[in-house]
Motif scaffolding. Sequence first.
Motif, PDB file in Angstrom:
ATOM      1  N   HIS A  17      13.707  73.917  28.451  1.00 30.47           N
ATOM      2  CA  HIS A  17      14.035  73.794  27.042  1.00 30.47           C
ATOM      3  C   HIS A  17      13.197  72.657  26.465  1.00 30.47           C
ATOM      4  CE1 HIS A  17      17.416  76.393  27.835  1.00 30.47           C
ATOM      5  NE2 HIS A  17      18.044  75.486  28.565  1.00 30.47           N
ATOM      6  N   VAL A  18      12.733  72.810  25.238  1.00 29.07           N
ATOM      7  CA  VAL A  18      12.005  71.746  24.547  1.00 29.07           C
ATOM      8  C   VAL A  18      12.820  71.326  23.334  1.00 29.07           C
ATOM      9  CG1 VAL A  18       9.880  71.076  23.364  1.00 29.07           C
ATOM     10  CG2 VAL A  18       9.779  72.636  25.323  1.00 29.07           C
ATOM     11  N   ILE A  19      13.210  70.060  23.303  1.00 30.37           N
ATOM     12  CA  ILE A  19      13.963  69.504  22.172  1.00 30.37           C
ATOM     13  C   ILE A  19      13.082  68.433  21.561  1.00 30.37           C
ATOM     14  CG2 ILE A  19      16.052  68.299  21.436  1.00 30.37           C
ATOM     15  CD1 ILE A  19      16.035  70.120  24.741  1.00 30.37           C
ATOM     16  N   MET A  20      12.837  68.511  20.267  1.00 29.81           N
ATOM     17  CA  MET A  20      11.899  67.578  19.645  1.00 29.81           C
ATOM     18  C   MET A  20      12.445  67.010  18.344  1.00 29.81           C
ATOM     19  SD  MET A  20       8.904  70.282  18.475  1.00 29.81           S
ATOM     20  CE  MET A  20       9.037  71.380  19.891  1.00 29.81           C
ATOM     21  N   THR A  21      11.964  65.816  18.013  1.00 22.56           N
ATOM     22  CA  THR A  21      12.304  65.176  16.747  1.00 22.56           C
ATOM     23  C   THR A  21      11.075  64.457  16.225  1.00 22.56           C
ATOM     24  OG1 THR A  21      14.014  63.889  15.606  1.00 22.56           O
ATOM     25  CG2 THR A  21      13.101  62.946  17.631  1.00 22.56           C
ATOM     26  N   TYR A  22      11.163  63.945  14.984  1.00 28.13           N
ATOM     27  CA  TYR A  22       9.984  63.475  14.278  1.00 28.13           C
ATOM     28  C   TYR A  22      10.186  62.040  13.788  1.00 28.13           C
ATOM     29  CZ  TYR A  22       9.792  68.516  14.450  1.00 28.13           C
ATOM     30  OH  TYR A  22       9.831  69.819  14.891  1.00 28.13           O
ATOM     31  N   PRO A  23       9.463  61.065  14.366  1.00 28.36           N
ATOM     32  CA  PRO A  23       9.651  59.663  13.970  1.00 28.36           C
ATOM     33  C   PRO A  23       9.277  59.386  12.521  1.00 28.36           C
ATOM     34  CG  PRO A  23       8.469  59.826  16.065  1.00 28.36           C
ATOM     35  CD  PRO A  23       8.516  61.199  15.479  1.00 28.36           C
ATOM     36  N   THR A  24       8.189  59.988  12.050  1.00 26.85           N
ATOM     37  CA  THR A  24       7.705  59.746  10.693  1.00 26.85           C
ATOM     38  C   THR A  24       7.092  61.017  10.129  1.00 26.85           C
ATOM     39  OG1 THR A  24       5.517  59.054  11.500  1.00 26.85           O
ATOM     40  CG2 THR A  24       7.169  57.319  11.177  1.00 26.85           C
ATOM     41  N   GLY A  25       6.876  61.003   8.829  1.00 26.04           N
ATOM     42  CA  GLY A  25       6.135  62.090   8.201  1.00 26.04           C
ATOM     43  C   GLY A  25       7.014  63.179   7.641  1.00 26.04           C
ATOM     44  N   LEU A  26       6.365  64.125   6.974  1.00 25.21           N
ATOM     45  CA  LEU A  26       7.021  65.263   6.336  1.00 25.21           C
ATOM     46  C   LEU A  26       6.064  66.439   6.442  1.00 25.21           C
ATOM     47  CD1 LEU A  26       9.720  65.607   4.667  1.00 25.21           C
ATOM     48  CD2 LEU A  26       8.274  65.522   2.634  1.00 25.21           C
ATOM     49  N   GLN A  27       6.487  67.505   7.108  1.00 22.04           N
ATOM     50  CA  GLN A  27       5.584  68.621   7.337  1.00 22.04           C
ATOM     51  C   GLN A  27       6.375  69.925   7.440  1.00 22.04           C
ATOM     52  OE1 GLN A  27       2.649  70.232   6.868  1.00 22.04           O
ATOM     53  NE2 GLN A  27       1.775  68.359   7.771  1.00 22.04           N
ATOM     54  N   GLN A  28       5.849  70.989   6.853  1.00 22.59           N
ATOM     55  CA  GLN A  28       6.513  72.297   6.928  1.00 22.59           C
ATOM     56  C   GLN A  28       6.296  72.925   8.303  1.00 22.59           C
ATOM     57  OE1 GLN A  28       6.546  75.144   3.542  1.00 22.59           O
ATOM     58  NE2 GLN A  28       5.614  76.607   4.978  1.00 22.59           N
ATOM     59  N   LEU A  29       7.342  73.612   8.791  1.00 26.63           N
ATOM     60  CA  LEU A  29       7.302  74.313  10.060  1.00 26.63           C
ATOM     61  C   LEU A  29       7.634  75.777   9.834  1.00 26.63           C
ATOM     62  CD1 LEU A  29       9.584  71.823  12.051  1.00 26.63           C
ATOM     63  CD2 LEU A  29       7.081  71.791  12.011  1.00 26.63           C
ATOM     64  N   GLU A  30       6.894  76.667  10.443  1.00 28.93           N
ATOM     65  CA  GLU A  30       7.216  78.099  10.412  1.00 28.93           C
ATOM     66  C   GLU A  30       7.173  78.636  11.836  1.00 28.93           C
ATOM     67  OE1 GLU A  30       4.999  80.516   7.766  1.00 28.93           O
ATOM     68  OE2 GLU A  30       5.425  79.279   5.988  1.00 28.93           O
ATOM     69  N   ARG A  31       8.275  79.270  12.237  1.00 25.41           N
ATOM     70  CA  ARG A  31       8.365  79.878  13.567  1.00 25.41           C
ATOM     71  C   ARG A  31       8.631  81.365  13.365  1.00 25.41           C
ATOM     72  NH1 ARG A  31      12.023  77.694  18.408  1.00 25.41           N
ATOM     73  NH2 ARG A  31      13.331  76.989  16.712  1.00 25.41           N
ATOM     74  N   ARG A  32       7.759  82.226  13.880  1.00 25.93           N
ATOM     75  CA  ARG A  32       7.864  83.670  13.665  1.00 25.93           C
ATOM     76  C   ARG A  32       8.004  84.385  14.997  1.00 25.93           C
ATOM     77  NH1 ARG A  32       3.044  84.456   9.136  1.00 25.93           N
ATOM     78  NH2 ARG A  32       3.691  82.702   7.821  1.00 25.93           N
ATOM     79  N   SER A  33       8.991  85.262  15.057  1.00 25.11           N
ATOM     80  CA  SER A  33       9.241  86.024  16.275  1.00 25.11           C
ATOM     81  C   SER A  33       9.699  87.413  15.883  1.00 25.11           C
ATOM     82  CB  SER A  33      10.300  85.329  17.132  1.00 25.11           C
ATOM     83  OG  SER A  33      10.550  86.064  18.313  1.00 25.11           O
TER      84      SER A  33
END
Length: 318
Positions: free
Chosen positions: A76-92
Amino acid sequence: MSCKPILRDFSQKNLPDASKAQQRDLPNAERRPADVEMARVLKTAPLRVASDPSSGAIAHWKHNALHDVVEPMADHVIMTYPTGLQQLERRSGRSVAIGTARSGVVTIIPAGSSARWDIPGPVNVVQLYLPPTTLQRVAGEADMAAPGDLLERTGHPDLTASRLLLSAADMIGGSAALDTLFRHQLTDLLATHLLAAHIGSPIAFQPTIGGLAPTALRRATERLRSDSDADVSLAALASDAGLSRFHFCRAFKESTGLSPHAWLRQHRLEQAMNMLRDTDTSVVSIAATLGYASQNAFAAAFRKLTGETPSDWRRRMR
């Protein structure tokens, strides 16, 4: 913009067309290790990484735009973001999840899943690679039924998980004993949180009643006080007490008011203060004696707890 992922039908070429169930049924031998797959997709190396067999790995990455398919991974990959703002798109398949990488959110890629990711710009991200067996172990140690499937999340608000991951990233490169113990605790804490918040049928954990027996507590603190070469992993501490890692951590905190990692950190701080005040040992030697990777790592840890550098504290106390 809402911070919750947006789910909608979406038809797209070059997307994984296997169902989620089919993806997760792939034999483990056909799944890449998470760190290997992340390096392939992100086309770079992590800034910092720490790992051990019992707790998986944690890595801090800064990568550029991403437009690629993430293949099934063993962890399993669990992730978080220390800084910044960015759009994410995951398609399946025919669906797409849209979220935002920002402070206080997490993204979860369950082991065995595959999707196309489109991220238009650079991302600062901390990732934990969590073996599925860890979720099963923590559930078993808590006397719970086998956990259900871990849910996919894309920029999902979860301040608790985010803070745990960022704290672990901050610890990489300090004292080896402290770092290892903290990563073990983090893994179990995060696994417990995932079981409560990010599976199909959340598990309710019962509150701890009672602490360690006096003899078990004495053995645990003696091991924690021992030389830096001694095994101070959660597995060793729990084995001495005849408990699982899950129950040992809860009972230790019930007895002392501190987690094992916090207790060891406090003990090391007291050792450092005694050496700074009562001896002429150099700061470099003190750092090495206490198991820190460098004088800078020791100074940063000391300042975080006291508000002063070791040298400033020594001058003030003499």
